[in-house]
Design an enzyme around this catalytic site. Structure first.
Site: not given
Ligand code: BGC
Length: 772
Positions: A358-359, A489, A602-603
């Site tokens: 999804w990035d 996550e 986390k984000q």
């Molecule tokens: C992130 C995801 C991301 C993936 C690839 C993961 O660490 O939590 O949001 O899509 O890394 O960059």
């Protein structure tokens, strides 16, 4: 964190031989052109620690999924970008002694990536065990003007001896992936050809049966004369082809090898054609010669910089950081091919398998929207359109029906290849990002027609998925969405993730809007889509509207915040700043269950929603949520800081914005997360670009118009970004005192700066005072 890269506006400079950081430098100085990429490995043999990486877009392997507890719905394979043939290799031997920087004394070493031109330079002197010393300098690039071609100039000078010099340019398919599950090699030899001066090697990937032909021709120049190659020893070993040339050299004499290479794959041509096409491409390079290929490279990069450069004055580390990020974005994806996408490591490493996440939609798309022709970002959308059927099948595997589409979390060809249940089955917000990207693209480009051509089908598929994924809660008398993982996550299997619920309803609303638009735009086309998708418009849209109206969103009214998920406030709320530093990063120091139970994020999650749907919420809502969530966010995903820069800038939290900016802009250059050796964080690079333009620059597009509201960090004298908008190229420069918008196109443009209308005539500039 490391600090060995010399600060420079345009160059990434490693000024000393640091074998312990070699793999980091190999990542940082990677070169590519959207079709192929190459880590900054050495041309000559190197027995020290190295991650060899040569990647060809679209060529992957489906490695068997490895999990302990198999769950129904898991994909059979995990796709991996493959380490392809080593085309840069040139073995050098001096009077029988191999040149290997791991075994000689190395002085005057430098490895420099010139980001302005995409050329990688290396120089060093090496003293061999015998005391013989050579001086080497090399230049190499992956041509951005002709994406099938790579070229190397490698010069070696005998510093203190007369002797025999053996040169072995080669192409080697006997390579491996570091992340191979079973120590397996993924290439099978198909054919090879060796003549004096040229070697061609064809191999096929196991399982996926891609064929690649990698070929090179080389020339050797000594004292201004071409060395006769007719006596070259022709070598063929398994998956390996080379020439060995023995020549004499004298003290002070320089011998230069020009190696021209091409990678041609069955991703683009029939297998029967790839050898001929490879010869054609190599021939083109040889005919052009190194200097003229170099000129084309310099010009092509100049054009890219003209549209995408960001200048920062007064802070050289920040300047280098932003150019580094833009450079890698530009060499990772060029939009030439709708079947290609952007892996989180681009062409710089194997991690994340080189697949699409999804990035792309949530982070990378805005960069390409504003810095390249709109065809480039359109290709990213078309990529997903072409995968719609696979997304429908993916949803069917999980029990959904009637054309509901769930796009994969990780994919190469539209099929899901991620295998952690909490992500594969639950991190479904990704579907929303794909829908939002359509809106974002149209908002920026004005190309509403895209809905008619492709967008509507995707939106209907995704809306159907959400409609089936929610359920009616009799207890709440509202719709709920259970068992999900949000962008954060560090929480799994939660109920009512605010962000996911929000983007789901937004998609259903947007899909209804899209239906109305397409009906009015081209009713025939609408009927064709409705027929193809067996769309029961009245019933389905009524359901979507009902869900959207009656969706449950967790919130705490007293605190004025949206809750990341049900019961979030049952957690013990501790600020990251109150945690002993020894716990950080928590993903390396804590057990998974401790992470899940903690409040640490986390984000960006709720904040990701506020960023995407800014205009739906008041400034007070932004502020309260930011003030609550930011202090408990550990930013252990590289996708996190940039969203915080954007929100902090909007809220006038300049110091916080700057702190987060530094974290994202030099993430790889300074190896913040101790993982640059695995490859670069391409998504965070796109995020860095957004941090400057949407963050400090306050750039938005609403009502068919660009808006800016710049704030400038006190560390900077000025910052200045170039963007494209609907055929206009403009430049927005902010100093501590003024904001200047320059229109480099003939057509006039009206923008808003700090909410006020500003008319910028063609080829002229308008200046307003900077608001602090
Ligand atoms: C992130 C995801 C991301 C993936 C690839 C993961 O660490 O939590 O949001 O899509 O890394 O960059």
């Amino acid at each position: 964190m490391k600090n060995y890269i010399i600060h420079d506006e345009w160059k990434i400079i490693e000024d000393k031989f640091r074998p312990e950081y070699n793999e980091i430098s190999e990542s940082l100085c990677s070169i590519g052109n959207g079709r192929m990429g190459q880590r900054a490995n050495f041309e000559e043999k190197y027995s020290g620690s190295t991650l060899s990486g040569s990647y060809i877009a679209g060529v992957y392997y489906t490695d068997k999924t490895r999990v302990g507890w198999w769950k129904n719905g898991y994909p059979e394979y995990f796709a991996k970008v493959l380490n392809a043939a080593n085309w840069i290799g040139i073995n050098i031997t001096i009077d029988g002694e191999e040149l290997d920087l791991a075994t000689c004394e190395v002085t005057d070493f430098s490895r420099i990536l010139d980001m302005q031109t995409g050329i990688l330079y290396r120089t060093f002197e090496a003293t061999l065990a015998s005391g013989k010393k050579v001086a080497v300098s090399s230049r190499r690039f992956c041509s951005i003007a002709d994406d099938q071609i790579g070229a190397i100039e490698y010069s070696i000078t005998a510093v203190n001896f007369d002797g025999n010099l053996t040169i072995e340019p080669y192409v080697d398919f006997d390579v491996e992936n570091k992340d191979s599950n079973y120590d397996e090699k993924f290439w099978i030899e198909i054919a090879k050809e060796t003549t004096a001066g040229a070697v061609y090697n064809i191999a096929e990937t196991k399982k996926t049966a891609f064929q690649v032909c990698t070929g090179t021709e080389y020339k050797i120049i000594q004292n201004g004369n071409a060395v006769d190659l007719s006596n070259a020893e022709l070598i063929q070993k398994e998956k390996f082809v080379s020439n060995i040339i023995n020549i004499k050299t004298k003290e002070g004499e320089t011998t230069t090898i020009y190696k021209y290479a091409a990678n041609i794959s069955s991703f683009n041509y029939e297998k029967s054609e790839i050898l001929a096409k490879c010869k054609e491409a190599v021939g083109r390079a040889v005919d052009a010669g190194f200097e003229s290929l170099l000129d084309a490279q310099i010009n092509a990069w100049a054009a890219k910089w003209e549209e995408s450069d960001i200048k920062i004055e007064g802070d050289i580390a920040a300047q280098q950081g932003i150019r580094f990020n833009i450079f890698h974005m530009n060499q990772t994806y060029t939009g030439e091919d709708e079947r290609l996408n952007i892996g989180p490591k681009g062409f710089t490493g194997e991690k994340y398998g080189g697949s699409t996440y999804w990035d792309t939609e949530a982070y990378c798309l805005p960069f390409y929207l504003a810095t390249a022709d709109e065809k480039v970002s359109r290709q990213l959308l078309v990529y997903r359109y072409k995968h719609l059927q696979k997304a429908i099948e993916n949803a069917e595997k999980l029990g959904f029906s009637d054309g509901a589409a769930l796009y994969p979390m990780v994919t190469m060809n539209g099929e899901e290849c991620h295998n952690e249940w909490e992500i594969t089955f639950e991190e479904i917000h990704r579907n929303g990002a794909i829908a939002f990207a359509i809106y974002d693209y149209i908002r920026y480009t004005g190309d509403k027609q895209y809905l008619t051509e492709y967008g509507l089908e995707v939106l209907v598929g995704i809306a159907r998925f959400w409609a089936q994924r929610v359920n009616w809660s009799e207890a709440k008398k509202q719709y709920v969405m259970l068992g999900v993982t949000g962008p954060n996550e560090y929480e799994n299997n939660i109920n009512n993730n605010w962000y996911t619920n929000y983007i789901a309803c937004w998609t259903m609303d947007y899909a209804r809007e899209a239906i109305e638009f397409v009906k009015s735009d081209d009713v025939e086309k609408y009927l064709a889509v409705a027929n193809k998708m067996s769309l029961n418009e009245a019933t389905e849209t009524a359901k979507w509207a009902d869900i959207s109206e009656k969706m449950y969103y967790p919130a705490n009214e007293e605190m004025g915040i949206f809750l990341q998920q049900d019961n979030f406030l049952d957690k013990e709320i501790i600020k990251v700043s109150d945690l002993d530093k020894k716990h950080l990063p928590i993903n390396q120091n804590w057990s998974w269950d401790r992470i899940l139970r903690s409040c640490f994020i986390k984000q960006a999650d709720v904040l990701q929603g506020l960023y995407l749907f800014e205009e739906h919420f008041s400034e007070a809502e932004h502020r309260k949520n930011f003030d609550f969530y930011e202090p408990i966010t550990v930013h252990e995903s590289s996708l996190s800081p940039c969203v915080h820069v954007i929100l902090a800038s909007k809220l006038g939290k300049e110091e916080k914005a700057y702190e987060m900016y530094v974290r994202t802009a030099r993430l790889d250059l300074d190896d913040y997360n101790n993982d640059t050796e695995d490859g670069l964080h391409i998504t965070s690079m796109a995020g860095t670009w957004m941090s400057v333009t949407k963050g400090f620059g306050g750039m938005r597009v609403y009502d068919n118009m660009l808006h800016f509201a710049p704030i400038i960090p006190k560390q900077w004298t000025s910052f200045d970004f170039n963007i494209r908008f609907r055929g206009t190229v403009l430049d927005v420069k902010t100093t501590q005192k003024t904001v200047t918008v320059t229109n480099h196109s003939d057509a006039d443009l009206t923008v808003k700066v700090y909410g006020e209308l500003v008319e910028v005539k063609g080829n002229s500039a308008v200046e307003v005072a900077t608001k602090s």
